[in-house]
Scaffold this active site. Sequence first.
Site, PDB file in Angstrom:
ATOM      1  N   GLY A 131       0.853  -1.187   0.000  1.00  0.00           N
ATOM      2  CA  GLY A 131       0.000   0.000   0.000  1.00  0.00           C
ATOM      3  C   GLY A 131       0.886   1.233   0.000  1.00  0.00           C
TER       4      GLY A 131
ATOM      5  CG  HIS B 176      -1.063   1.168   7.104  1.00  0.00           C
ATOM      6  ND1 HIS B 176      -0.197   0.716   8.075  1.00  0.00           N
ATOM      7  CD2 HIS B 176      -0.347   2.059   6.361  1.00  0.00           C
ATOM      8  CE1 HIS B 176       0.985   1.318   7.910  1.00  0.00           C
ATOM      9  NE2 HIS B 176       0.915   2.126   6.867  1.00  0.00           N
ATOM     10  CD  GLU B 177      -1.231   2.491   2.606  1.00  0.00           C
ATOM     11  OE1 GLU B 177      -0.768   3.644   2.541  1.00  0.00           O
ATOM     12  OE2 GLU B 177      -0.544   1.513   2.965  1.00  0.00           O
TER      13      GLU B 177
ATOM     14  CD  GLN C 215       3.290   5.813   2.827  1.00  0.00           C
ATOM     15  OE1 GLN C 215       2.365   5.269   2.248  1.00  0.00           O
ATOM     16  NE2 GLN C 215       4.215   5.134   3.484  1.00  0.00           N
TER      17      GLN C 215
ATOM     18  CB  CYS D  70       4.618   2.034   7.564  1.00  0.00           C
ATOM     19  SG  CYS D  70       4.216   3.603   6.769  1.00  0.00           S
ATOM     20  CG  LEU D  71       6.595   1.097   1.625  1.00  0.00           C
ATOM     21  CD1 LEU D  71       6.108   1.423   0.221  1.00  0.00           C
ATOM     22  CD2 LEU D  71       7.719   0.071   1.568  1.00  0.00           C
TER      23      LEU D  71
ATOM     24  CG  HIS E  14      -0.060   6.823   5.390  1.00  0.00           C
ATOM     25  ND1 HIS E  14       1.047   7.318   6.045  1.00  0.00           N
ATOM     26  CD2 HIS E  14       0.175   5.499   5.230  1.00  0.00           C
ATOM     27  CE1 HIS E  14       1.916   6.340   6.266  1.00  0.00           C
ATOM     28  NE2 HIS E  14       1.404   5.213   5.781  1.00  0.00           N
TER      29      HIS E  14
HETATM   30 NI    NI Z   1       2.235   3.304   5.801  1.00  0.00          NI
END
Ligand code: NI
Length: 182
Positions: free
Chosen positions: A45, A140-141, A50, A98-99, A144
Site C-alpha cells: 500500500g 492503514h493507508e 508518502q 510501513c514504507l 496516512h
Molecule cells: Ni504506511
Amino acid sequence: MILPIYVYGSPVLKKETEEIDSTYPELQTFIADMFETMANSDGIGLAAPQVGKSIRVFVLDASPFADDNPELKDYKKVFINPKILELAGERICYNEGCLSFPKLHEDVYRESHVKIEYFDENFEKHEDWFDGIVARIIQHEYDHLEGKLFTERLSTIRRKLIASKLKRITKGDFSASYKTKL
Ligand code: NI
C-alpha cells in the site's frame, strides 16, 4: 517513474490532505508512478503523502497474498477521495510495516471489516465493504491521509520501547532498499 518515499519525521506525513477532482494535472501519470514506487519497494500500500503530495489518494496491491487467497491474484486498486463510512467485525492484531518506517514492524489492532466510499482512477464512485488483508491495508493507508501514522496506534509503553528506533529514522540513520527522503 519511481518516486522517493518520505520517511518518519518528514512534515508532509502529518500535513492535511485535500480532495482532488478529475482535472487534477497528470493524475494518471501520478497513479502509475505510485504503483511503480510501491512495487519497487515491495509495498502492499502507498498513500500520496508518502511521496510528498498532500492529496487524498492511495493505492494498494494485495497480490502478494494470492498464495493463500486466490481471489487476490492481480488485486490492485486506487482509492481517490475515500471516506470510511463504517468499521465492523472484531479487532484483529496484525504485524504491520510501513514504507515510511524502514524495517520497523509492529503489532497493530484494527477492525476486520471496513465500509468505504471512494472514486476509482476513472472517477467512478463506489461504496463497498472490504475484509481480510484488504481491509487492513485500506485502514492503514486511510490513516496516512488523516496524517496518522501506524506507530500512533501502538500502546504508550510500546511507543516508549521503540522511541530510539524512531529517532534514528528522523536522523536518517537507517537503511532501506528503496529511495527515501526526509
Ligand atoms: Ni504506511
